[in-house]
Motif scaffolding. Sequence first.
Motif, PDB file in Angstrom:
ATOM      1  N   MET A  36       0.832  -1.205   0.000  1.00  0.00           N
ATOM      2  CA  MET A  36       0.000   0.000   0.000  1.00  0.00           C
ATOM      3  C   MET A  36       0.865   1.252   0.000  1.00  0.00           C
ATOM      4  SD  MET A  36      -2.877   1.425  -0.352  1.00  0.00           S
ATOM      5  CE  MET A  36      -3.798  -0.078  -0.428  1.00  0.00           C
ATOM      6  N   GLN A  37       2.002   1.221   0.671  1.00  0.00           N
ATOM      7  CA  GLN A  37       2.909   2.370   0.619  1.00  0.00           C
ATOM      8  C   GLN A  37       3.315   2.634  -0.831  1.00  0.00           C
ATOM      9  OE1 GLN A  37       6.180   2.127   3.519  1.00  0.00           O
ATOM     10  NE2 GLN A  37       4.853   0.776   4.715  1.00  0.00           N
ATOM     11  N   HIS A  38       3.629   1.560  -1.564  1.00  0.00           N
ATOM     12  CA  HIS A  38       4.025   1.697  -2.969  1.00  0.00           C
ATOM     13  C   HIS A  38       2.878   2.266  -3.801  1.00  0.00           C
ATOM     14  CE1 HIS A  38       5.790   0.890  -6.860  1.00  0.00           C
ATOM     15  NE2 HIS A  38       4.671   0.269  -7.186  1.00  0.00           N
ATOM     16  N   VAL A  39       1.667   1.755  -3.606  1.00  0.00           N
ATOM     17  CA  VAL A  39       0.515   2.236  -4.375  1.00  0.00           C
ATOM     18  C   VAL A  39       0.283   3.719  -4.105  1.00  0.00           C
ATOM     19  CG1 VAL A  39      -2.002   2.070  -4.633  1.00  0.00           C
ATOM     20  CG2 VAL A  39      -0.615  -0.008  -4.588  1.00  0.00           C
ATOM     21  N   LEU A  40       0.307   4.117  -2.844  1.00  0.00           N
ATOM     22  CA  LEU A  40       0.082   5.528  -2.514  1.00  0.00           C
ATOM     23  C   LEU A  40       1.189   6.417  -3.077  1.00  0.00           C
ATOM     24  CD1 LEU A  40      -1.197   5.055   1.134  1.00  0.00           C
ATOM     25  CD2 LEU A  40      -2.536   5.962  -0.791  1.00  0.00           C
ATOM     26  N   GLU A  41       2.433   6.026  -2.865  1.00  0.00           N
ATOM     27  CA  GLU A  41       3.541   6.858  -3.321  1.00  0.00           C
ATOM     28  C   GLU A  41       3.613   6.926  -4.838  1.00  0.00           C
ATOM     29  OE1 GLU A  41       6.974   5.517  -1.064  1.00  0.00           O
ATOM     30  OE2 GLU A  41       5.929   5.979   0.818  1.00  0.00           O
ATOM     31  N   SER A  42       3.340   5.820  -5.522  1.00  0.00           N
ATOM     32  CA  SER A  42       3.355   5.849  -6.993  1.00  0.00           C
ATOM     33  C   SER A  42       2.122   6.548  -7.559  1.00  0.00           C
ATOM     34  CB  SER A  42       3.484   4.427  -7.554  1.00  0.00           C
ATOM     35  OG  SER A  42       2.336   3.664  -7.259  1.00  0.00           O
ATOM     36  N   SER A  43       1.137   6.818  -6.708  1.00  0.00           N
ATOM     37  CA  SER A  43      -0.044   7.589  -7.116  1.00  0.00           C
ATOM     38  C   SER A  43       0.116   9.069  -6.770  1.00  0.00           C
ATOM     39  CB  SER A  43      -1.301   7.025  -6.437  1.00  0.00           C
ATOM     40  OG  SER A  43      -1.550   5.705  -6.873  1.00  0.00           O
ATOM     41  N   GLY A  44       1.310   9.462  -6.361  1.00  0.00           N
ATOM     42  CA  GLY A  44       1.598  10.863  -6.130  1.00  0.00           C
ATOM     43  C   GLY A  44       1.306  11.380  -4.740  1.00  0.00           C
ATOM     44  N   ARG A  73       0.709   4.415  12.279  1.00  0.00           N
ATOM     45  CA  ARG A  73       0.433   4.338  10.848  1.00  0.00           C
ATOM     46  C   ARG A  73       1.155   5.478  10.134  1.00  0.00           C
ATOM     47  NH1 ARG A  73      -1.060   0.265  12.698  1.00  0.00           N
ATOM     48  NH2 ARG A  73      -3.005  -0.858  12.370  1.00  0.00           N
ATOM     49  N   ILE A  74       1.556   5.220   8.905  1.00  0.00           N
ATOM     50  CA  ILE A  74       2.153   6.251   8.061  1.00  0.00           C
ATOM     51  C   ILE A  74       1.008   7.009   7.394  1.00  0.00           C
ATOM     52  CG2 ILE A  74       3.677   6.729   6.112  1.00  0.00           C
ATOM     53  CD1 ILE A  74       4.984   3.959   6.686  1.00  0.00           C
ATOM     54  N   ALA A  75       1.043   8.336   7.516  1.00  0.00           N
ATOM     55  CA  ALA A  75      -0.021   9.184   6.989  1.00  0.00           C
ATOM     56  C   ALA A  75       0.388   9.770   5.638  1.00  0.00           C
ATOM     57  CB  ALA A  75      -0.322  10.298   7.976  1.00  0.00           C
ATOM     58  N   TYR A  76      -0.567   9.781   4.714  1.00  0.00           N
ATOM     59  CA  TYR A  76      -0.337  10.274   3.353  1.00  0.00           C
ATOM     60  C   TYR A  76      -1.415  11.270   2.974  1.00  0.00           C
ATOM     61  CZ  TYR A  76       2.881   6.369   2.484  1.00  0.00           C
ATOM     62  OH  TYR A  76       3.930   5.493   2.523  1.00  0.00           O
ATOM     63  N   GLN A  77      -1.054  12.156   2.037  1.00  0.00           N
ATOM     64  CA  GLN A  77      -2.033  13.096   1.500  1.00  0.00           C
ATOM     65  C   GLN A  77      -1.648  13.452   0.073  1.00  0.00           C
ATOM     66  OE1 GLN A  77      -2.491  16.745   3.695  1.00  0.00           O
ATOM     67  NE2 GLN A  77      -4.215  17.444   2.456  1.00  0.00           N
ATOM     68  N   ARG A  78      -2.676  13.654  -0.738  1.00  0.00           N
ATOM     69  CA  ARG A  78      -2.480  14.230  -2.071  1.00  0.00           C
ATOM     70  C   ARG A  78      -3.601  15.225  -2.287  1.00  0.00           C
ATOM     71  NH1 ARG A  78      -1.828  11.463  -8.063  1.00  0.00           N
ATOM     72  NH2 ARG A  78      -2.118  13.414  -9.184  1.00  0.00           N
ATOM     73  N   HIS A  79      -3.211  16.417  -2.716  1.00  0.00           N
ATOM     74  CA  HIS A  79      -4.190  17.469  -2.980  1.00  0.00           C
ATOM     75  C   HIS A  79      -4.009  17.911  -4.427  1.00  0.00           C
ATOM     76  CE1 HIS A  79      -6.346  21.269  -1.293  1.00  0.00           C
ATOM     77  NE2 HIS A  79      -6.891  20.828  -2.399  1.00  0.00           N
ATOM     78  N   GLU A  80      -5.051  17.706  -5.213  1.00  0.00           N
ATOM     79  CA  GLU A  80      -5.062  18.159  -6.599  1.00  0.00           C
ATOM     80  C   GLU A  80      -5.396  19.634  -6.585  1.00  0.00           C
ATOM     81  OE1 GLU A  80      -4.739  15.754  -9.571  1.00  0.00           O
ATOM     82  OE2 GLU A  80      -3.657  15.111  -7.788  1.00  0.00           O
ATOM     83  N   TRP A  81      -4.455  20.489  -6.806  1.00  0.00           N
ATOM     84  CA  TRP A  81      -4.662  21.943  -6.686  1.00  0.00           C
ATOM     85  C   TRP A  81      -5.409  22.482  -7.860  1.00  0.00           C
ATOM     86  CZ3 TRP A  81      -3.493  23.305  -1.929  1.00  0.00           C
ATOM     87  CH2 TRP A  81      -2.570  22.529  -1.240  1.00  0.00           C
TER      88      TRP A  81
END
Length: 180
Positions: A146-154, A172-180
């Motif tokens: 899942m880390q790979h999927v999230l990171e490769s999804s930007g 848990r490792i926290a992730y975020q992506r914001h499409e500006w």
Amino acid sequence: MTHSNTTGKASPRRFRHATMRDFPQMQKIYAHARALMAASGNPTQWGHEFPRESVILDDIANQRTMLLVDECNGRERILAQFALCPGQDPTYATIDGAWLDDDSYVTIHRIASSGLVRHAARDCIKWALKHYGNVRADTHPNNKAMQHVLESSGFARCGLIQLLDRPTDTTRIAYQRHEW
């Protein structure tokens, strides 16, 4: 999003809300995901019982569960499932690190693939980004897939959070992506 598979001609993938009729198949997919996580060195993230039945039923009843489906040989198949939770997530109030921003967001929780096709989880994440723009997620430090999927999804790795709904194994490792 039409993808080939080995079991016949599949229709294009699409998303829909889960219904109570989907619950038995969803339980099987979560069991498959738990077994896969355990086999790949991540036996504690979901253990033997997560997500709890009451949580899954609540997600369905409140229209939070999205299903990625297609049709193959005239039958609908669930390829992946996830809970899409709008609003402030209490678990994310405290982070050892920093979120990208304090804008409103949705959180992806309890994502699981049936294993029938490749890239199903990635398709779920792309759909959430397209429809909501600002998305957060978290995963266990041992969940390398899942880390790979999230990171490769930007997604940006923002820091560490602590789960509030369990007594142990809470980091848990926290992730975020914001499409500006």
